[in-house]
Design a protein around this motif. Sequence first.
Motif, PDB file in Angstrom:
ATOM      1  N   GLU A   1       0.827  -1.210   0.000  1.00 12.66           N
ATOM      2  CA  GLU A   1       0.000   0.000   0.000  1.00 12.66           C
ATOM      3  C   GLU A   1       0.858   1.256   0.000  1.00 12.66           C
ATOM      4  O   GLU A   1       0.549   2.243  -0.701  1.00 12.66           O
ATOM      5  CB  GLU A   1      -0.922  -0.009   1.218  1.00 12.66           C
ATOM      6  N   THR A   2       1.949   1.251   0.765  1.00 11.86           N
ATOM      7  CA  THR A   2       2.835   2.415   0.799  1.00 11.86           C
ATOM      8  C   THR A   2       3.540   2.618  -0.539  1.00 11.86           C
ATOM      9  O   THR A   2       3.718   3.757  -1.010  1.00 11.86           O
ATOM     10  CB  THR A   2       3.877   2.250   1.928  1.00 11.86           C
ATOM     11  N   ARG A   3       3.918   1.502  -1.183  1.00 10.55           N
ATOM     12  CA  ARG A   3       4.559   1.613  -2.501  1.00 10.55           C
ATOM     13  C   ARG A   3       3.577   2.167  -3.538  1.00 10.55           C
ATOM     14  O   ARG A   3       3.929   3.024  -4.377  1.00 10.55           O
ATOM     15  CB  ARG A   3       5.065   0.249  -2.941  1.00 10.55           C
ATOM     16  N   ASP A   4       2.327   1.689  -3.493  1.00  7.99           N
ATOM     17  CA  ASP A   4       1.337   2.193  -4.446  1.00  7.99           C
ATOM     18  C   ASP A   4       1.040   3.672  -4.223  1.00  7.99           C
ATOM     19  O   ASP A   4       0.764   4.411  -5.177  1.00  7.99           O
ATOM     20  CB  ASP A   4       0.038   1.381  -4.326  1.00  7.99           C
ATOM     21  N   ALA A   5       1.094   4.104  -2.945  1.00  5.88           N
ATOM     22  CA  ALA A   5       0.774   5.503  -2.659  1.00  5.88           C
ATOM     23  C   ALA A   5       1.930   6.442  -2.978  1.00  5.88           C
ATOM     24  O   ALA A   5       1.728   7.547  -3.504  1.00  5.88           O
ATOM     25  CB  ALA A   5       0.376   5.654  -1.190  1.00  5.88           C
ATOM     26  N   SER A   6       3.183   6.035  -2.656  1.00  5.41           N
ATOM     27  CA  SER A   6       4.342   6.924  -2.820  1.00  5.41           C
ATOM     28  C   SER A   6       5.227   6.558  -3.999  1.00  5.41           C
ATOM     29  O   SER A   6       6.098   7.349  -4.386  1.00  5.41           O
ATOM     30  CB  SER A   6       5.188   6.918  -1.543  1.00  5.41           C
ATOM     31  N   GLY A   7       5.058   5.372  -4.548  1.00  7.24           N
ATOM     32  CA  GLY A   7       5.867   4.962  -5.683  1.00  7.24           C
ATOM     33  C   GLY A   7       7.157   4.271  -5.322  1.00  7.24           C
ATOM     34  O   GLY A   7       7.921   3.868  -6.201  1.00  7.24           O
ATOM     35  N   LYS A   8       7.470   4.111  -4.051  1.00  6.38           N
ATOM     36  CA  LYS A   8       8.670   3.399  -3.624  1.00  6.38           C
ATOM     37  C   LYS A   8       8.403   2.691  -2.291  1.00  6.38           C
ATOM     38  O   LYS A   8       7.496   3.052  -1.544  1.00  6.38           O
ATOM     39  CB  LYS A   8       9.851   4.363  -3.474  1.00  6.38           C
ATOM     40  N   PHE A   9       9.229   1.683  -2.037  1.00  6.41           N
ATOM     41  CA  PHE A   9       9.054   0.914  -0.804  1.00  6.41           C
ATOM     42  C   PHE A   9       9.544   1.735   0.400  1.00  6.41           C
ATOM     43  O   PHE A   9      10.599   2.392   0.307  1.00  6.41           O
ATOM     44  CB  PHE A   9       9.833  -0.398  -0.864  1.00  6.41           C
ATOM     45  N   PRO A  10       8.823   1.698   1.515  1.00  5.79           N
ATOM     46  CA  PRO A  10       9.258   2.467   2.699  1.00  5.79           C
ATOM     47  C   PRO A  10      10.369   1.743   3.452  1.00  5.79           C
ATOM     48  O   PRO A  10      10.625   0.555   3.226  1.00  5.79           O
ATOM     49  CB  PRO A  10       7.979   2.535   3.540  1.00  5.79           C
ATOM     50  N   GLU A  11      11.038   2.509   4.289  1.00 10.74           N
ATOM     51  CA  GLU A  11      12.071   1.920   5.143  1.00 10.74           C
ATOM     52  C   GLU A  11      11.428   1.260   6.363  1.00 10.74           C
ATOM     53  O   GLU A  11      10.461   1.785   6.920  1.00 10.74           O
ATOM     54  CB  GLU A  11      13.057   2.991   5.603  1.00 10.74           C
ATOM     55  N   TYR A  12      11.988   0.137   6.753  1.00  9.85           N
ATOM     56  CA  TYR A  12      11.451  -0.581   7.908  1.00  9.85           C
ATOM     57  C   TYR A  12      11.750   0.220   9.182  1.00  9.85           C
ATOM     58  O   TYR A  12      12.858   0.702   9.365  1.00  9.85           O
ATOM     59  CB  TYR A  12      12.088  -1.974   8.008  1.00  9.85           C
TER      60      TYR A  12
ATOM     61  N   GLU B   1      12.063   3.376  16.997  1.00  5.10           N
ATOM     62  CA  GLU B   1      10.725   3.798  16.589  1.00  5.10           C
ATOM     63  C   GLU B   1       9.644   2.782  16.933  1.00  5.10           C
ATOM     64  O   GLU B   1       8.456   3.064  16.801  1.00  5.10           O
ATOM     65  CB  GLU B   1      10.719   4.057  15.083  1.00  5.10           C
ATOM     66  N   GLY B   2      10.055   1.580  17.345  1.00  2.25           N
ATOM     67  CA  GLY B   2       9.080   0.573  17.744  1.00  2.25           C
ATOM     68  C   GLY B   2       9.057  -0.660  16.886  1.00  2.25           C
ATOM     69  O   GLY B   2       8.348  -1.623  17.198  1.00  2.25           O
ATOM     70  N   GLY B   3       9.827  -0.689  15.773  1.00  5.05           N
ATOM     71  CA  GLY B   3       9.892  -1.864  14.932  1.00  5.05           C
ATOM     72  C   GLY B   3       8.566  -2.156  14.243  1.00  5.05           C
ATOM     73  O   GLY B   3       7.876  -1.248  13.756  1.00  5.05           O
ATOM     74  N   SER B   4       8.197  -3.433  14.211  1.00  2.12           N
ATOM     75  CA  SER B   4       6.958  -3.820  13.538  1.00  2.12           C
ATOM     76  C   SER B   4       5.726  -3.270  14.247  1.00  2.12           C
ATOM     77  O   SER B   4       4.680  -3.090  13.627  1.00  2.12           O
ATOM     78  CB  SER B   4       6.864  -5.346  13.462  1.00  2.12           C
ATOM     79  N   ALA B   5       5.845  -2.993  15.572  1.00  3.14           N
ATOM     80  CA  ALA B   5       4.690  -2.428  16.289  1.00  3.14           C
ATOM     81  C   ALA B   5       4.296  -1.070  15.711  1.00  3.14           C
ATOM     82  O   ALA B   5       3.112  -0.716  15.670  1.00  3.14           O
ATOM     83  CB  ALA B   5       5.011  -2.294  17.774  1.00  3.14           C
TER      84      ALA B   5
END
Length: 302
Positions: free
Chosen positions: A232-243, A248-252
């Motif tokens: 969803e983030t790639r479709d919205a911004s055009g690139k994959f986000p950073e984990y 920052e809390g990781g996967s949470a």
Amino acid sequence: AVVSTQSTGKNEMVNLEFSEYHFFDDVLSDMKLTPSDIEIPVPRYFTQENEKDIKDRMKLMAETLAKYRLDDTGDKKENTKMSLEEAIRIIQVHERARQGCLRAKFMREIRAQEEREKMLSMQGASTMDPDVASTIIQKVWKGYSQRNKTLKLREKELIFIGMQASSDLPSNHKDSPTNKLARREEERVMIQSQHEREYHDALVSIKEKIREAEGPDIKENMQDQIRQWFIETRDASGKFPEYPSDDEGGSAAIFKTKEGVELEEGNGEGSKKKGKKGKKKKGEKKEKKKKGKKKGKGDGGG
């Protein structure tokens, strides 16, 4: 709140008396209490629940005291050496003082007895009617016997209703109420500790069972959600986000952001629906007004 109130009262008392230790002798004498009456008892459940910590603390204190006491006793043995003659002299002094106190007490009693005899001889022998004397003796004896009977009846009544142990059984008998109560209390404590152990063991076993039974499904669902977030983030911004990093809390953090986006989408859909409903209502009102105007013209022409 209770502890803060106590500390505040303690601080005020220290400021008033200029002392960390407070003397309650006058208060105790006015209230007719003893120092043991104002001692705060430690609840039994507190000592039972913290028995292990208390034992460890006492063991540590005993080891520390034994360590330093050995050094102190070594110095004291060197400093408190006494010869045999000096020890005998001290014992003789204390024994003579004890005998002197006893002799003085004995002589004081003899003098008091002599003074009483002198007073009686000066007053003369008292004469009393035999009937009056017998009546007084009977009155005293009847009161004494009746009090004993009343005490026995009261004791029987307390034994009958179970509020007092029977005098037939000794206090150390196994069937005495005191021993029965002590045995039941020990059994209760043993059962309580056993249930507590079972509870902690059950927590571990249930956690392991849940991890074995539902762990793979939960893990797969979380992985699917993380993949969906990346897509969803790639479709919205055009690139994959950073984990997200550990700070920052990781996967949470991913699940938090996803929940926030879902809430925003839900609010947006609700506002759109409300807007559509409002437009529909406005359109219906306009149509009703137009129809009303047409009817008015038709009536006027007729």
